[in-house]
Design a protein around this motif. Structure first.
Motif, PDB file in Angstrom:
ATOM      1  N   ILE A  81       1.050  -1.094  -0.400  1.00  0.00           N
ATOM      2  CA  ILE A  81       0.245  -0.350  -0.061  1.00  0.00           C
ATOM      3  C   ILE A  81       0.754   1.386  -0.374  1.00  0.00           C
ATOM      4  O   ILE A  81       2.545   1.105   0.337  1.00  0.00           O
ATOM      5  CB  ILE A  81      -1.086   0.104   1.201  1.00  0.00           C
ATOM      6  N   ILE A  82       0.510   2.388  -0.748  1.00  0.00           N
ATOM      7  CA  ILE A  82       0.964   3.495  -0.472  1.00  0.00           C
ATOM      8  C   ILE A  82       0.335   4.780   0.646  1.00  0.00           C
ATOM      9  O   ILE A  82      -0.502   4.530  -0.041  1.00  0.00           O
ATOM     10  CB  ILE A  82       1.681   4.350  -1.785  1.00  0.00           C
ATOM     11  N   THR A  83       0.568   4.997   1.105  1.00  0.00           N
ATOM     12  CA  THR A  83       0.357   5.593   2.047  1.00  0.00           C
ATOM     13  C   THR A  83      -0.054   7.618   1.315  1.00  0.00           C
ATOM     14  O   THR A  83       0.983   7.742   0.460  1.00  0.00           O
ATOM     15  CB  THR A  83       0.928   5.879   3.871  1.00  0.00           C
ATOM     16  N   GLU A  84      -0.345   7.867   2.508  1.00  0.00           N
ATOM     17  CA  GLU A  84      -0.993   9.267   2.063  1.00  0.00           C
ATOM     18  C   GLU A  84       0.460  10.578   2.041  1.00  0.00           C
ATOM     19  O   GLU A  84       0.731  10.946   0.798  1.00  0.00           O
ATOM     20  CB  GLU A  84      -2.064   9.898   3.048  1.00  0.00           C
ATOM     21  N   GLN A  85       0.840   9.794   2.652  1.00  0.00           N
ATOM     22  CA  GLN A  85       2.698  10.756   2.229  1.00  0.00           C
ATOM     23  C   GLN A  85       3.515   9.744   1.251  1.00  0.00           C
ATOM     24  O   GLN A  85       5.298  10.412   1.506  1.00  0.00           O
ATOM     25  CB  GLN A  85       3.279  11.141   3.963  1.00  0.00           C
ATOM     26  N   GLY A  86       3.102   8.486   0.660  1.00  0.00           N
ATOM     27  CA  GLY A  86       4.302   8.070  -0.635  1.00  0.00           C
ATOM     28  C   GLY A  86       4.848   7.385   0.119  1.00  0.00           C
ATOM     29  O   GLY A  86       6.013   6.489   0.048  1.00  0.00           O
ATOM     30  N   ILE A  87       4.454   6.827   1.796  1.00  0.00           N
ATOM     31  CA  ILE A  87       5.474   5.760   1.776  1.00  0.00           C
ATOM     32  C   ILE A  87       4.912   3.677   1.777  1.00  0.00           C
ATOM     33  O   ILE A  87       3.599   4.022   2.238  1.00  0.00           O
ATOM     34  CB  ILE A  87       5.520   5.539   3.614  1.00  0.00           C
ATOM     35  N   ASN A  88       5.532   3.562   1.155  1.00  0.00           N
ATOM     36  CA  ASN A  88       5.452   1.960   1.045  1.00  0.00           C
ATOM     37  C   ASN A  88       5.138   1.429   2.113  1.00  0.00           C
ATOM     38  O   ASN A  88       5.868   1.126   2.432  1.00  0.00           O
ATOM     39  CB  ASN A  88       6.436   1.308   0.012  1.00  0.00           C
ATOM     40  N   LEU A  89       4.015   0.462   2.826  1.00  0.00           N
ATOM     41  CA  LEU A  89       3.879  -0.488   3.368  1.00  0.00           C
ATOM     42  C   LEU A  89       3.398  -1.705   3.167  1.00  0.00           C
ATOM     43  O   LEU A  89       2.573  -1.869   1.703  1.00  0.00           O
ATOM     44  CB  LEU A  89       2.846   0.287   4.165  1.00  0.00           C
ATOM     45  N   ILE A  90       3.863  -2.607   4.068  1.00  0.00           N
ATOM     46  CA  ILE A  90       3.488  -4.691   3.298  1.00  0.00           C
ATOM     47  C   ILE A  90       2.971  -4.788   4.237  1.00  0.00           C
ATOM     48  O   ILE A  90       3.329  -5.431   5.478  1.00  0.00           O
ATOM     49  CB  ILE A  90       4.857  -5.134   2.368  1.00  0.00           C
ATOM     50  N   PRO A  91       0.746  -5.111   4.118  1.00  0.00           N
ATOM     51  CA  PRO A  91       0.279  -5.529   5.344  1.00  0.00           C
ATOM     52  C   PRO A  91       0.582  -6.971   4.827  1.00  0.00           C
ATOM     53  O   PRO A  91       1.420  -7.701   4.232  1.00  0.00           O
ATOM     54  CB  PRO A  91      -0.895  -5.680   5.076  1.00  0.00           C
ATOM     55  N   ASP A  92       0.087  -8.150   5.907  1.00  0.00           N
ATOM     56  CA  ASP A  92       0.283  -9.496   6.328  1.00  0.00           C
ATOM     57  C   ASP A  92      -0.068 -10.100   5.083  1.00  0.00           C
ATOM     58  O   ASP A  92       0.057 -10.717   4.465  1.00  0.00           O
ATOM     59  CB  ASP A  92      -0.197  -9.814   7.377  1.00  0.00           C
ATOM     60  N   ILE A  93      -1.112  -9.355   4.436  1.00  0.00           N
ATOM     61  CA  ILE A  93      -2.274 -10.344   3.988  1.00  0.00           C
ATOM     62  C   ILE A  93      -3.282  -9.204   3.089  1.00  0.00           C
ATOM     63  O   ILE A  93      -3.855  -8.414   3.689  1.00  0.00           O
ATOM     64  CB  ILE A  93      -2.943 -11.775   4.533  1.00  0.00           C
ATOM     65  N   SER A  94      -4.338 -10.130   2.042  1.00  0.00           N
ATOM     66  CA  SER A  94      -4.655  -8.966   1.078  1.00  0.00           C
ATOM     67  C   SER A  94      -6.319  -9.284   2.121  1.00  0.00           C
ATOM     68  O   SER A  94      -6.376 -10.672   2.674  1.00  0.00           O
ATOM     69  CB  SER A  94      -4.954  -9.179   0.003  1.00  0.00           C
ATOM     70  N   LEU A  95      -7.366  -8.264   2.148  1.00  0.00           N
ATOM     71  CA  LEU A  95      -8.713  -8.446   3.040  1.00  0.00           C
ATOM     72  C   LEU A  95      -8.723 -10.235   2.267  1.00  0.00           C
ATOM     73  O   LEU A  95      -9.584 -11.107   3.001  1.00  0.00           O
ATOM     74  CB  LEU A  95      -9.640  -7.803   3.267  1.00  0.00           C
ATOM     75  N   LYS A  96      -9.583 -10.127   1.293  1.00  0.00           N
ATOM     76  CA  LYS A  96      -9.671 -11.305   0.013  1.00  0.00           C
ATOM     77  C   LYS A  96      -9.536 -12.687   0.618  1.00  0.00           C
ATOM     78  O   LYS A  96      -9.627 -13.020   0.945  1.00  0.00           O
ATOM     79  CB  LYS A  96      -9.912 -11.061  -1.346  1.00  0.00           C
TER      80      LYS A  96
END
Length: 232
Positions: A81-96
């Motif tokens: 995901i790309i946050t409001e301030q342009g930081i890349n984050l990697i969650p554990d899993i997608s909701l799907k």
């Protein structure tokens, strides 16, 4: 001899009186308060353009509290995901994927939704809205911060509850909710908070609801934050 010893004795008395004697017994060190792992689980929803302070602060504090968290993303383009301030984050899993491969984990003991522009993605996701509604109906904790409480209004959920929110969406909340204007508001299983500036209080309030006030105070002391409970 008397005249010789008296001055010497007086001098020794003065000298001894100025010496600070230490206690022969070692002072007991203050026992460190330890938080043990608990079985509470929290789903932290992570859409694109989320507000990063609201998101990361909650993750940090809940991990300190030994609460099991799952970061579930809503991926638009990539597996991050790309946050409001342009930081890349990697969650554990997608909701799907969470619904597909770990359906038995839903509902969690709590669900957290950060604010930011990402709220538009939440509203566009039937799966995300379904997840929020399911947690509310099962009387699990639902914690929304910043602009996130707006999802309640647009989905017609939790009408009549006490809430607070970011100043930009107050007009969306005053009709069907009891707007408090507090930094963080708790009404039964619903926790709402104002902004990135209140993220620490918000996170510690979640800890207090899921564990206890002592746990929240231990973490607050550890990080040097003056926590005052808002739970009545």
């Amino acid at each position: 001899m008397v005249t010789i010893w008296i001055p010497s004795l007086i001098y020794c008395f003065i000298l001894l009186s100025e010496i600070q004697f230490c206690n022969c017994e070692e002072e007991e060190e203050e026992e460190e308060e330890v938080l043990y792992p608990c079985n509470k689980t929290v789903l932290i929803y992570a859409p694109d353009e989320l507000e990063e302070i609201e998101y990361v602060t909650v993750i940090d504090i809940l991990r300190r509290a030994k609460i099991n968290i799952t970061e579930a993303g809503e991926f638009m383009n990539f597996e991050n995901i790309i946050t409001e301030q342009g930081i890349n984050l990697i969650p554990d899993i997608s909701l799907k994927e969470l619904y597909k491969f770990k359906p038995n984990t839903i509902p969690f003991d709590g669900m957290v939704v950060p604010g930011g522009k990402g709220i538009a993605y939440v509203l566009d996701s039937d799966l995300a809205m379904k997840t929020i509604e399911k947690h509310l109906k099962k009387n699990k904790i639902v914690a929304l911060i910043g602009e996130a409480p707006r999802v309640l209004s647009l989905a017609h959920l939790a009408h009549g509850k006490k809430v607070t929110c970011h100043s930009s969406i107050i007009s969306n909340m005053i009709k069907n909710y009891k707007f408090t204007g507090e930094t963080t508001t708790v009404d039964d299983n619903l926790i709402t908070s104002q902004s990135p500036a209140t993220a620490m209080e918000f996170a510690l309030t979640i800890v207090e609801k899921l564990r206890d006030r002592k746990s929240a105070n231990i973490i607050a002391k550890e990080i040097g934050y003056k926590y005052k409970s808002v739970i009545k």
